[in-house]
Motif scaffolding. Structure first.
Motif, PDB file in Angstrom:
ATOM      1  N   PRO A   1       0.801  -1.234   0.000  1.00  0.00           N
ATOM      2  CA  PRO A   1       0.000   0.000   0.000  1.00  0.00           C
ATOM      3  C   PRO A   1       0.835   1.287   0.000  1.00  0.00           C
ATOM      4  O   PRO A   1       1.827   1.394   0.704  1.00  0.00           O
ATOM      5  N   LEU A   2       0.411   2.222  -0.828  1.00  0.00           N
ATOM      6  CA  LEU A   2       1.065   3.532  -0.948  1.00  0.00           C
ATOM      7  C   LEU A   2       0.000   4.610  -0.852  1.00  0.00           C
ATOM      8  O   LEU A   2      -1.060   4.484  -1.471  1.00  0.00           O
ATOM      9  N   ARG A   3       0.304   5.668  -0.122  1.00  0.00           N
ATOM     10  CA  ARG A   3      -0.663   6.769  -0.004  1.00  0.00           C
ATOM     11  C   ARG A   3      -0.277   7.900  -0.956  1.00  0.00           C
ATOM     12  O   ARG A   3       0.905   8.208  -1.103  1.00  0.00           O
ATOM     13  N   VAL A   4      -1.279   8.481  -1.587  1.00  0.00           N
ATOM     14  CA  VAL A   4      -1.015   9.619  -2.477  1.00  0.00           C
ATOM     15  C   VAL A   4      -0.768  10.849  -1.611  1.00  0.00           C
ATOM     16  O   VAL A   4      -1.654  11.303  -0.892  1.00  0.00           O
ATOM     17  N   ARG A   5       0.453  11.363  -1.696  1.00  0.00           N
ATOM     18  CA  ARG A   5       0.790  12.538  -0.884  1.00  0.00           C
ATOM     19  C   ARG A   5       0.432  13.820  -1.637  1.00  0.00           C
ATOM     20  O   ARG A   5      -0.111  14.757  -1.074  1.00  0.00           O
ATOM     21  N   LYS A   6       0.750  13.842  -2.924  1.00  0.00           N
ATOM     22  CA  LYS A   6       0.562  15.083  -3.685  1.00  0.00           C
ATOM     23  C   LYS A   6       0.289  14.743  -5.154  1.00  0.00           C
ATOM     24  O   LYS A   6       0.884  13.812  -5.693  1.00  0.00           O
ATOM     25  N   ILE A   7      -0.608  15.494  -5.759  1.00  0.00           N
ATOM     26  CA  ILE A   7      -0.900  15.296  -7.197  1.00  0.00           C
ATOM     27  C   ILE A   7      -0.867  16.659  -7.874  1.00  0.00           C
ATOM     28  O   ILE A   7      -1.368  17.634  -7.305  1.00  0.00           O
ATOM     29  N   TRP A   8      -0.292  16.744  -9.054  1.00  0.00           N
ATOM     30  CA  TRP A   8      -0.436  17.968  -9.825  1.00  0.00           C
ATOM     31  C   TRP A   8      -0.513  17.675 -11.314  1.00  0.00           C
ATOM     32  O   TRP A   8      -0.046  16.645 -11.780  1.00  0.00           O
ATOM     33  N   VAL A   9      -1.136  18.609 -12.016  1.00  0.00           N
ATOM     34  CA  VAL A   9      -1.303  18.476 -13.462  1.00  0.00           C
ATOM     35  C   VAL A   9      -0.029  18.985 -14.128  1.00  0.00           C
ATOM     36  O   VAL A   9       0.461  20.056 -13.791  1.00  0.00           O
ATOM     37  N   GLU A  10       0.521  18.200 -15.079  1.00  0.00           N
ATOM     38  CA  GLU A  10       1.779  18.592 -15.727  1.00  0.00           C
ATOM     39  C   GLU A  10       1.555  19.369 -17.022  1.00  0.00           C
ATOM     40  O   GLU A  10       2.323  20.250 -17.357  1.00  0.00           O
ATOM     41  N   SER A  11       0.520  18.965 -17.785  1.00  0.00           N
ATOM     42  CA  SER A  11       0.396  19.512 -19.143  1.00  0.00           C
ATOM     43  C   SER A  11      -0.857  20.363 -19.263  1.00  0.00           C
ATOM     44  O   SER A  11      -1.856  20.132 -18.569  1.00  0.00           O
ATOM     45  N   ASP A  12      -0.820  21.326 -20.187  1.00  0.00           N
ATOM     46  CA  ASP A  12      -1.965  22.237 -20.311  1.00  0.00           C
ATOM     47  C   ASP A  12      -3.203  21.531 -20.857  1.00  0.00           C
ATOM     48  O   ASP A  12      -4.319  22.012 -20.702  1.00  0.00           O
ATOM     49  N   ASP A  13      -3.030  20.354 -21.496  1.00  0.00           N
ATOM     50  CA  ASP A  13      -4.208  19.611 -21.967  1.00  0.00           C
ATOM     51  C   ASP A  13      -4.715  18.635 -20.895  1.00  0.00           C
ATOM     52  O   ASP A  13      -5.656  17.877 -21.127  1.00  0.00           O
ATOM     53  N   LYS A  14      -4.074  18.650 -19.716  1.00  0.00           N
ATOM     54  CA  LYS A  14      -4.473  17.856 -18.535  1.00  0.00           C
ATOM     55  C   LYS A  14      -4.376  16.337 -18.732  1.00  0.00           C
ATOM     56  O   LYS A  14      -4.932  15.561 -17.961  1.00  0.00           O
ATOM     57  N   THR A  15      -3.668  15.884 -19.757  1.00  0.00           N
ATOM     58  CA  THR A  15      -3.519  14.433 -19.961  1.00  0.00           C
ATOM     59  C   THR A  15      -2.378  13.852 -19.126  1.00  0.00           C
ATOM     60  O   THR A  15      -2.239  12.638 -19.030  1.00  0.00           O
ATOM     61  N   LEU A  16      -1.549  14.719 -18.571  1.00  0.00           N
ATOM     62  CA  LEU A  16      -0.404  14.245 -17.791  1.00  0.00           C
ATOM     63  C   LEU A  16      -0.497  14.747 -16.362  1.00  0.00           C
ATOM     64  O   LEU A  16      -0.618  15.959 -16.136  1.00  0.00           O
ATOM     65  N   ARG A  17      -0.452  13.814 -15.425  1.00  0.00           N
ATOM     66  CA  ARG A  17      -0.464  14.179 -14.006  1.00  0.00           C
ATOM     67  C   ARG A  17       0.707  13.527 -13.307  1.00  0.00           C
ATOM     68  O   ARG A  17       1.069  12.392 -13.650  1.00  0.00           O
ATOM     69  N   THR A  18       1.254  14.205 -12.325  1.00  0.00           N
ATOM     70  CA  THR A  18       2.351  13.633 -11.545  1.00  0.00           C
ATOM     71  C   THR A  18       1.867  13.347 -10.135  1.00  0.00           C
ATOM     72  O   THR A  18       1.091  14.127  -9.563  1.00  0.00           O
ATOM     73  N   PHE A  19       2.320  12.214  -9.621  1.00  0.00           N
ATOM     74  CA  PHE A  19       1.900  11.747  -8.296  1.00  0.00           C
ATOM     75  C   PHE A  19       3.117  11.529  -7.423  1.00  0.00           C
ATOM     76  O   PHE A  19       4.042  10.815  -7.827  1.00  0.00           O
ATOM     77  N   ASP A  20       3.128  12.120  -6.246  1.00  0.00           N
ATOM     78  CA  ASP A  20       4.125  11.763  -5.233  1.00  0.00           C
ATOM     79  C   ASP A  20       3.430  10.841  -4.241  1.00  0.00           C
ATOM     80  O   ASP A  20       2.370  11.183  -3.685  1.00  0.00           O
ATOM     81  N   LEU A  21       4.009   9.665  -4.046  1.00  0.00           N
ATOM     82  CA  LEU A  21       3.380   8.627  -3.219  1.00  0.00           C
ATOM     83  C   LEU A  21       4.304   8.276  -2.057  1.00  0.00           C
ATOM     84  O   LEU A  21       5.536   8.295  -2.205  1.00  0.00           O
ATOM     85  N   GLU A  22       3.704   7.944  -0.917  1.00  0.00           N
ATOM     86  CA  GLU A  22       4.538   7.530   0.224  1.00  0.00           C
ATOM     87  C   GLU A  22       4.051   6.185   0.753  1.00  0.00           C
ATOM     88  O   GLU A  22       2.856   5.868   0.667  1.00  0.00           O
TER      89      GLU A  22
END
Ligand SMILES: Cc1cc2nc3c(=O)[nH]c(=O)nc-3n(C[C@H](O)[C@H](O)[C@H](O)COP(=O)(O)OP(=O)(O)OC[C@H]3O[C@@H](n4cnc5c(N)ncnc54)[C@H](O)[C@@H]3O)c2cc1C
Ligand code: FES
Length: 277
Positions: free
Chosen positions: A9-30
């Protein structure tokens, strides 16, 4: 005995949108349980899973030198990637890994490193660049050059970080977009053309090349012309996968399993499996 198919199990710590078309998101997991934390190397990947949706492989975008989290950048395609895009901070998902091999950082110790990338394939190369530039490792390598292209500025990932890197003197960063747009004051042109223009020296240098197939196809001859032999040009392959550990036979190319023998291969290795390049 540890069950290799059992996700941690991993918890999502932070999410942000990378691209202006919103198809790419980055996830920091702990890790939910600190005891589950594992070591990894740049170039390795993990299987991320969401109960009821499925499991899919993603390259690790964080560097082993960055402690306390794992980073992934996900392009929304269908079931699993869409479910990942719908995640919210605090939710828990599953992970299996680290899987596969990694960029040959021991082999190119003491050498110059050229990183060439396009689109969202920069993920595991970000891991590599951060690893090489870490104060603990930087002295072990020569010049580090990054050539990175995207169709337009809004599709470039890790933009804030790239801007920071441009100011540093331990990595030489060259950013390019396909066509000029208002406000863009960096390079313009496709990655192969820009690589030819920058002409990184092949002397004592290794290349890590990841991007869309068309970019690879046209950059490879440029690198050959610059004098890089196939033994010193590496890429990371993507294939459909199931087990991720060399058991199911879903990901093979010729006699190799991408999940086990790869995903990182030199072009000298791939030349022996001609249909793959
Ligand atoms: C080693 C490795 C590292 C990867 N790293 C990343 C990453 O960092 N970020 C990222 O966004 N994606 C990455 N991928 C691709 C990612 O695994 C697929 O996009 C994902 O499996 C699609 O899942 P889905 O359920 O959304 O779509 P699916 O319904 O599984 O597939 C949708 C479409 O994508 C194709 N597809 C599925 N899996 C793959 C695959 N592995 N390679 C090529 N095409 C595929 C299918 O043929 C189909 O056309 C990586 C793949 C591999 C093998
Ligand atoms: S994904 Fe099962 S053998 Fe590679």
């Amino acid at each position: 005995m540890k069950n290799v198919y059992m996700p941690i199990p991993l918890r999502v710590r932070k999410i942000w949108v990378e691209s202006d078309d919103k198809t790419l998101r980055t996830f920091d997991l702990e890790f939910v349980n600190e005891a589950d934390a594992f070591d990894y190397m740049p170039g390795q990947f993990c299987q991320l899973s969401i109960p009821g949706k499925g499991e899919a492989p993603f390259g690790i975008a964080s560097s082993p030198t960055e402690k306390g989290f794992l980073r992934f950048t996900v392009n929304r395609v269908r079931v699993v990637t869409t479910a990942l895009h719908y995640l919210e901070e605090g939710e828990v998902i599953g992970i299996r890994g680290p899987l596969g091999n990694y960029y040959p950082v021991e082999e190119f110790r003491g050498k110059n490193v050229v990183i060439v990338s396009g689109g969202f394939a920069l993920t595991t190369l970000r891991s590599l660049a951060v690893y090489l530039c870490d104060p603990a490792n930087r002295g072990d390598y020569g010049d580090i050059t990054l050539i990175y292209g995207a169709r337009r500025p809004g599709l470039m990932i890790y933009r804030d970080e790239l801007e920071e890197w441009e100011k540093k003197d331990d990595i030489s960063v060259h950013l390019t977009i396909d066509e000029q747009v208002k406000g863009w004051d960096k390079m313009v042109g496709f990655v192969p053309t820009v690589t030819k223009e920058i002409a990184p020296s092949s002397e004592d240098a290794w290349v890590m090349l990841c991007g869309p197939p068309i970019m690879i196809k046209y950059t490879l001859p440029v690198l050959t012309e610059l004098g890089f032999p196939p033994e010193r040009i590496y890429t990371s392959l993507e294939r459909r996968m199931k087990c991720g550990i060399g058991k199911c036979g879903r990901c093979n190319i010729g006699p190799k399993y991408v999940c086990l023998d790869g995903p990182v291969f030199s072009f000298a290795e791939l030349e022996k499996i001609p249909e793959e390049i």
